[in-house]
Structure formats: structure tokens, C-alpha cells
Design a protein around this motif. Sequence first.
Motif, PDB file in Angstrom:
ATOM      1  N   UNK A 261       0.957  -0.909  -0.083  1.00  0.00           N
ATOM      2  CA  UNK A 261      -0.265   0.094   0.409  1.00  0.00           C
ATOM      3  C   UNK A 261       1.046   1.324  -0.098  1.00  0.00           C
ATOM      4  N   UNK A 262       0.242   2.537  -0.766  1.00  0.00           N
ATOM      5  CA  UNK A 262       1.416   3.200  -0.860  1.00  0.00           C
ATOM      6  C   UNK A 262       0.452   4.485  -0.855  1.00  0.00           C
ATOM      7  N   UNK A 263       0.474   6.068  -1.229  1.00  0.00           N
ATOM      8  CA  UNK A 263      -0.314   7.230  -1.650  1.00  0.00           C
ATOM      9  C   UNK A 263       0.415   7.760  -2.826  1.00  0.00           C
ATOM     10  N   UNK A 264      -0.549   8.694  -3.365  1.00  0.00           N
ATOM     11  CA  UNK A 264      -0.429   9.564  -3.851  1.00  0.00           C
ATOM     12  C   UNK A 264       0.747  11.209  -3.404  1.00  0.00           C
ATOM     13  N   UNK A 265       1.509  11.688  -4.165  1.00  0.00           N
ATOM     14  CA  UNK A 265       2.090  12.892  -2.644  1.00  0.00           C
ATOM     15  C   UNK A 265       2.537  13.384  -4.371  1.00  0.00           C
ATOM     16  N   UNK A 266       1.509  14.696  -4.450  1.00  0.00           N
ATOM     17  CA  UNK A 266       1.566  15.887  -5.141  1.00  0.00           C
ATOM     18  C   UNK A 266       2.228  16.596  -4.880  1.00  0.00           C
ATOM     19  N   UNK A 267       2.727  16.528  -3.230  1.00  0.00           N
ATOM     20  CA  UNK A 267       3.476  18.193  -2.844  1.00  0.00           C
ATOM     21  C   UNK A 267       1.793  19.163  -2.018  1.00  0.00           C
ATOM     22  N   UNK A 268       0.309  19.277  -2.320  1.00  0.00           N
ATOM     23  CA  UNK A 268      -0.527  19.892  -2.768  1.00  0.00           C
ATOM     24  C   UNK A 268      -1.244  19.759  -1.296  1.00  0.00           C
ATOM     25  N   UNK A 269      -1.936  20.535  -0.775  1.00  0.00           N
ATOM     26  CA  UNK A 269      -2.447  20.099   1.216  1.00  0.00           C
ATOM     27  C   UNK A 269      -2.536  19.136   1.521  1.00  0.00           C
ATOM     28  N   UNK A 360      -2.282  -0.846  -3.532  1.00  0.00           N
ATOM     29  CA  UNK A 360      -3.278  -0.077  -3.492  1.00  0.00           C
ATOM     30  C   UNK A 360      -2.509   1.336  -3.043  1.00  0.00           C
ATOM     31  N   UNK A 361      -3.303   2.076  -3.344  1.00  0.00           N
ATOM     32  CA  UNK A 361      -3.026   3.950  -3.485  1.00  0.00           C
ATOM     33  C   UNK A 361      -3.549   4.706  -2.840  1.00  0.00           C
ATOM     34  N   UNK A 362      -3.370   5.162  -1.931  1.00  0.00           N
ATOM     35  CA  UNK A 362      -4.343   6.292  -1.052  1.00  0.00           C
ATOM     36  C   UNK A 362      -4.382   7.946  -2.032  1.00  0.00           C
ATOM     37  N   UNK A 363      -5.073   8.984  -1.860  1.00  0.00           N
ATOM     38  CA  UNK A 363      -5.318   9.579  -2.888  1.00  0.00           C
ATOM     39  C   UNK A 363      -5.892  10.817  -1.756  1.00  0.00           C
ATOM     40  N   UNK A 364      -5.427  12.853  -2.150  1.00  0.00           N
ATOM     41  CA  UNK A 364      -6.676  13.217  -2.054  1.00  0.00           C
ATOM     42  C   UNK A 364      -7.666  13.911  -2.217  1.00  0.00           C
ATOM     43  N   UNK A 365      -7.927  13.209  -2.673  1.00  0.00           N
ATOM     44  CA  UNK A 365      -9.860  13.526  -3.446  1.00  0.00           C
ATOM     45  C   UNK A 365     -10.561  13.903  -2.831  1.00  0.00           C
ATOM     46  N   UNK A 507      -4.896  -1.487 -13.394  1.00  0.00           N
ATOM     47  CA  UNK A 507      -4.789  -2.474 -12.228  1.00  0.00           C
ATOM     48  C   UNK A 507      -4.518  -2.080 -10.584  1.00  0.00           C
ATOM     49  N   UNK A 508      -4.841  -0.940 -10.698  1.00  0.00           N
ATOM     50  CA  UNK A 508      -4.578  -0.377  -8.693  1.00  0.00           C
ATOM     51  C   UNK A 508      -6.023   0.328  -8.263  1.00  0.00           C
ATOM     52  N   UNK A 509      -5.874  -0.405  -7.113  1.00  0.00           N
ATOM     53  CA  UNK A 509      -6.939  -0.106  -6.165  1.00  0.00           C
ATOM     54  C   UNK A 509      -6.376   1.619  -5.587  1.00  0.00           C
ATOM     55  N   UNK A 510      -7.471   2.461  -5.795  1.00  0.00           N
ATOM     56  CA  UNK A 510      -7.127   4.083  -5.702  1.00  0.00           C
ATOM     57  C   UNK A 510      -8.042   4.555  -4.309  1.00  0.00           C
ATOM     58  N   UNK A 511      -7.583   4.496  -3.787  1.00  0.00           N
ATOM     59  CA  UNK A 511      -8.465   5.117  -2.338  1.00  0.00           C
ATOM     60  C   UNK A 511      -8.831   6.549  -2.034  1.00  0.00           C
ATOM     61  N   UNK A 512     -10.280   6.890  -1.170  1.00  0.00           N
ATOM     62  CA  UNK A 512      -9.889   8.218  -0.443  1.00  0.00           C
ATOM     63  C   UNK A 512     -10.407   8.787   0.564  1.00  0.00           C
ATOM     64  N   UNK A 513      -9.879   8.445   1.297  1.00  0.00           N
ATOM     65  CA  UNK A 513      -9.898   8.673   2.755  1.00  0.00           C
ATOM     66  C   UNK A 513     -10.694   9.842   2.839  1.00  0.00           C
ATOM     67  N   UNK A 514     -10.531  10.616   2.030  1.00  0.00           N
ATOM     68  CA  UNK A 514     -11.347  12.325   2.082  1.00  0.00           C
ATOM     69  C   UNK A 514     -12.323  12.273   1.842  1.00  0.00           C
ATOM     70  N   UNK A 515     -12.534  11.618   1.076  1.00  0.00           N
ATOM     71  CA  UNK A 515     -14.553  11.121   1.279  1.00  0.00           C
ATOM     72  C   UNK A 515     -15.123   9.947   1.860  1.00  0.00           C
TER      73      UNK A 515
END
Length: 632
Positions: A261-269, A360-365, A507-515
Motif C-alpha cells: 500500500x502507498x499514496x499519491x503525493x503531489x506536494x499539495x495540501x 493500493x494507493x491513497x489519494x487526496x481527492x 489494476x491499481x486500487x485507489x482509495x479516497x480517505x478524504x471522502x
Amino acid sequence: MCGIAGLFHVGTPKPVDPARVRQMTDTLAHRGPDGSGVWTAQGVGLGHRRLSIIDLEGSPQPMHSSDGRATIVFNGEIYNFAELRRELAGLGAVFRTDGDTEVILAAWQKWGPDCLRRLNGMFAFALYDHGDRTLFLARDRLGVKPLFTAQLSDGSFAFASELKGLLAHPLLRRDIDPRAVEDYLAWGYVPDHRSILKGVEKLGAGHYRLLRHDAEPARPVQWWDVDFSKRHSGSEADLSAQLLHHLREGVTSRMVSDVPLGAFLSGGVDSSSVVALMAENSGAPVNTCSIGFDVAALDETSHAQRVAALFSTDHRERIVDPDDFGAVDSLAAMFDEPFADASALPTLRVCELARENVTVALSGDGADEAFAGYRRQVFHAREEQVRGLLPQGLRGPVFGTLGKVWPKADWAPRFLRAKSTFQSLASDGDEGYARGLSALAPEQRGLLYTGEMRRALGEYTAEQPFLELMRDAPARSGLDRAQYADLKFWLPGDILTKVDRTSMAVSLEAREPLLDHRLIEFAAGLPHRSRIRGRQGKYLLKHTMERYLPDDILYRPKMGFVTPVAQWFRGPLAGEARQVAKSGALAASGWLDSSRMATLAEDHISGRSDNSRVLWQLMMLERSLGRLSARV
């Protein structure tokens, strides 16, 4: 994460050919490369493609309940499945697996449709109840996971995770809906209330549908909504503490995984906040990834590197050529329907990078919609103040005249580009927000249409469903209504569609914890000053995260993924721009004026105006129509 498809006979329950269901699910193999299954009975067939995330070996689908009275195919994740499992076991349920799919089956048998309110997750599933002989279709609250449906000519009802799953069935009609073209040109995507094909529907976010063999399919039922009409009380410190609690719950609940498991990191808030809370909850370095561009004005990698260093993440990045337009045809294939958000290209590239190391990757959406982080929301709040001071009888004539005479100065500094602001202030708040959100205003679309298209549309305009949504919103202010529309219209139609298709394509699972729905419901009750303060959106979120992140991350101008479409159409894609007007698919439709499209292309290529957005829309529409006609 998975892909699902199936058939259900309404009226006479006819036999279902397993090969037909398998053909539908095979088109979704990218959503689930780890396994497949098909189950059929008289009048029903369910198919599944699996991407193994939880209980890697023990939860094959279609899955039958322990008593054999229900069968399910499920796409998504239920984050509170362990707590639900303990509750249901205490009520007598028997479990044979360690995953979340069987928990949904047991919850259905205990609570029926009310089971949905107990599920915290992202999901779309189809459950067949053998005793009641009913098919239960459901979609998560915010619409993270998609579900397409269609009534076929033989009386059967078909469903699939993507349109391509329905297109695999020979009885699906391929007639393009002109209203969907109008919607697409207005918004840049086909919203959830419509499909590009007549007769195809999308089950709405927060809706379910219950079908019986002996009755016509019932209309969808809304089982969840977000309420902006109430306000939280308490000090800023109290609200900040509550927000941090919800943020932590959203992040930690989405870190459960039996695969990397990991995360997308843009450097935004938003992505930085997610990574900060992941690091707080993890004993090992968080896997993070970002992409950058070799054009300084588009590149955010230095900000991502700073956040990665701050939390000692295992960080990877890749520099992408901004002239990465080679994936245009691939995008058309991923989305099936026309989709013109050009940020889909860099989103695909960051998903590809993430998939090299994690599943699996967590996003900030979701934070911009929930906390008023978009510049358009801040502008709208300020415009609403002006509307409150000046009556419509004065605003309409004054700002309407200014909006007509003010030049469309694409080349000018932002503060001189006031035409759209004047046009917005001449309207009421809802109409002004719709205009600000649209890719092409009604008068711009009208210039493109032929007489045949105008007759096909009649009195319909794409803004009508959007305005109905805003005017019926459970809200107290213009900002409330704008955020409500963003969460219900823009988020599932654009943002979540983009992330779902690009992540699932690799074939990547994206998860949106801020939703997390608890976080969304809390954010909807925040006072205005906790959302927007001065010219700053997402105020309380940024203030709360000051204990984790430096000010130059929290308060720097928002960038987002930028794709240099304008430069492409004056350079390597100039030929594509000119070809749009000659497109066989667009010409055959009879809807769009070829000479007008040619003028748009030449004016852009010469630099007389910036028509990049509409040219990109037309090119993606042409690609999509070409693929749909090729399937006939």
C-alpha cells in the motif's frame, strides 16, 4: 477492487448463457487480473473479475451466503467489515472467509436494504436473493465505484462496472444520445444522470435498485444524501479537534490491506495531509510517488520531495514529458464515453508509477469539494456577497451589458479577464455558478450546433439538471448549494470517473480517505468562516494541519495536474486540430458545424484566440464516437 457484470430477466425468467456473462466480464479483466468467476441460475447470471486486496485466497466471487440463500458480486472495499463481522456473528451469522464480501451477504440477510447505511466504504455490488427472487444493485454514497445498467431488447436487464461490459452484449443498442453530447460539451464529461448511449443508465451515487422477475424494474432509490442545511456550533479549537479525529479515521480505516500500500503525493495540501496521517499511523516508511514535468511552471516535485523528507517516506518520482499526448487513443478506450479532463493523462502516469511498487494507493481527492478548496467556490462566495447588496433589477442590466461588451481577453492578466464575472453577476447565484463551472457556455455550444442538433435538443440545455440540483439542495447559502452540486455532480462525473478508470486500467486500487462519509457529513456543517476566510479556501483543514505541515505547503497557490493542451494544438497536434472538422464520426452525426470547427482550429493555431479546451473536447468526442461505431 474488481469488475462486475451480469444479466437479470424481467418477466419470464429465461436461462442465462454463462458464456455471455463471461464475455461481458472478460472486457473488464484489467479491473481484476487475479481471478474470475461466473454463476448462473434460471433468469439470472453474475460475473466477476478479481483484484485481490483482502483475504487473498479465501474470497472468490460470485460468493454464496453460508445458507445458500443469496449470491453476490462486489466491486470495492468495506472498511468497517471487521466491526460488522463481530456484530453479525453475535447475531448468529456464520462466516467461512476472512474478507468483506461475505459480510455484505450477512448484512443483507439481517437488515435488507438498510444494510447500506451500516457500510463504510466504496462499493458497487449486485446481490441475488434466492428466496425473494430479487436482484439488489447498490452504489456507495459518493459514487467512488461505477455501475452501468441497460434494459435489453429480449427483456433482460444488464449491468457492468464499465460501459465496455455492456457493449460486449450483442443486444445493446448503440444509438448516441444527442442530450449526452450537449451535456458533454457543457461539462467536459457525460454526467451520471446520462450516458452517451440511449437506453444506458448509471446507477446514481448513494442509490440502490431492487429488481424482481415478475415486475418492471423499479426506479432507483436514494439511500444517502449530504445535508448542508445545519451548522455545527463550538469554538474553532473544538471544530479543529473534531476534524482531526475524522481525518485520522478516514486515513487509518483505508490502510487495511493484505497487499503493498502507498499514496499519491503531489506536494499539495490534500495529498500531503493524507501522507502525514499515514506516517503517523505506520511503523514503516510510507510508499509515496509523484510525477513531475521538465517545465518549471508545471512542476511540483520539489514540494513533494519536501513532504517526503519531512515524513521519511519511501519516495519515488518520475519526470514526464509534458508533450505526452501519445496516450490519447488509450484514454478513449479507458473511458468508453467521451471524457475531456486533460489531467487524465498525468493521472494515468502517476497510477502507472504507483503500480510498479504497490497495489493500493491513497489519494487526496474530495477535500476541495468538501471544504471549499476550488477557486471557483471562493469567487462564488464573493459574488454572492455582491448579489446580496445589489438587487437583480440593477445587476441584470448593468452587469449583463458589461458582459456583452467586455472582450474575451484570453491573453490578458487574470484581473483583466472580467467578462465571465460580469456574465455571472448578471445571473442569479445558481446560474452564475453553472456558467463558471461549464467548459462551454450555452451561447458557445449554440455556435457549434447545426439546425438538426438544435431540433434534436428542443428546449433542453445541459444546465437544467444542474440548476435543479442546486435549487433543491438541502442548503442555507449559495456556497452550500455550490458545494452540494460539486459533491453530487462534478465529483462522481469528473474526478472519481477519472481516478477509477486510470487506476483500474493498470489494476491499481485507489482509495479516497478524504471522502469518508463521516468526514463529508461533518464538513457540510462547518460555518462559512471555517471553509472560506478572506481569499483562502479550506481554511479549517489547513489550520488543523499546521501541526503537521509547513505554511509554504499549506498556503501556497493551488496547482493541480496541468496538461499543456494549448501548446500541443499549436505544435504537434495542429494537424489533429484541423482534422477534427473533417472527422467522419462527427460529420456523420450531423450535429456539429464543420466550418465552425475549422475556424476554431485555425484561430487557435494562428494564436488569434485560445480554443484549446473546445478542440480537446471535440477531439476526444471524435475518438469516442469512432470507438463506439467500431463496436457495432
